[in-house]
Scaffold this motif. Structure first.
Motif, short mmCIF file in Angstrom:
data_model
loop_
_atom_site.label_atom_id
_atom_site.label_comp_id
_atom_site.label_asym_id
_atom_site.label_seq_id
_atom_site.Cartn_x
_atom_site.Cartn_y
_atom_site.Cartn_z
N ASP A 193 -4.96 -4.60 -4.71
CA ASP A 193 -4.51 -3.34 -4.11
C ASP A 193 -5.46 -2.18 -4.38
N ASP B 171 -6.09 0.17 -1.29
CA ASP B 171 -4.89 0.95 -0.96
C ASP B 171 -4.65 2.05 -1.99
N ARG B 172 -4.85 1.73 -3.29
CA ARG B 172 -4.65 2.74 -4.34
C ARG B 172 -5.67 3.86 -4.22
#
Length: 156
Positions: free
Chosen positions: A29, A32-33
């Protein structure tokens, strides 16, 4: 000959990338982070709320100084500024911040002034010339993380 070197380099870099992806892969992720972190940072800078509180009618009766009260907030931190015109045309900026402030700066073009927060988050700048200004404050959030609070530009 250069084409062969390029192909060999590309193959070497591909093997090196495969080793790193196996030994120390990026978190699934991560992208996305990072997108979310950048978006939140932009929101706190771009959408800081600026409220101009009109001076009291008693101010004109008590003196001939021009004053303005400005309030900024990003949802986590709020800053209140009271700008007063001093003798000689310079200004005094009194401020209050509702978070633990580790560094407070008033920036105006290439110039900047520093202040320290006292009791109840109070700080002040004296002899500030007229001009477009911005506040930058490093605060410690409730989670203990340091972050920068920055106001939109305002006129002193």
């Amino acid at each position: 000959m250069e084409t062969e070197d390029f192909g060999a380099d590309a193959a070497l870099f591909a093997r090196l990338r495969a080793v790193w992806e196996e030994v120390d892969p990026a978190p699934a992720d991560l992208v996305d982070r990072m997108v979310a972190a950048v978006a939140v940072e932009d929101l706190s800078r771009e959408y800081a709320i600026l409220t101009l509180v009109e001076g009291s009618t008693l101010t004109a009766v008590r003196g001939e100084t021009d004053t303005a009260t400005l309030q900024f907030s990003d949802g986590e931190t709020s800053v209140l500024l009271h700008v007063t015109t001093a003798e000689g045309g310079s200004h005094r900026v009194d401020g209050w911040v509702d978070a633990e402030a580790l560094a407070i700066r008033l920036i105006q073009g290439d110039r900047d002034w520093s202040a320290e927060a006292g009791a109840h988050g109070r700080f002040a700048f004296e002899a500030v010339p007229s001009g477009v200004s911005r506040m930058r404050i490093v605060v410690r959030g409730v989670d203990g993380e340091l972050r920068e609070f920055q106001t939109p530009q305002f006129e002193v």
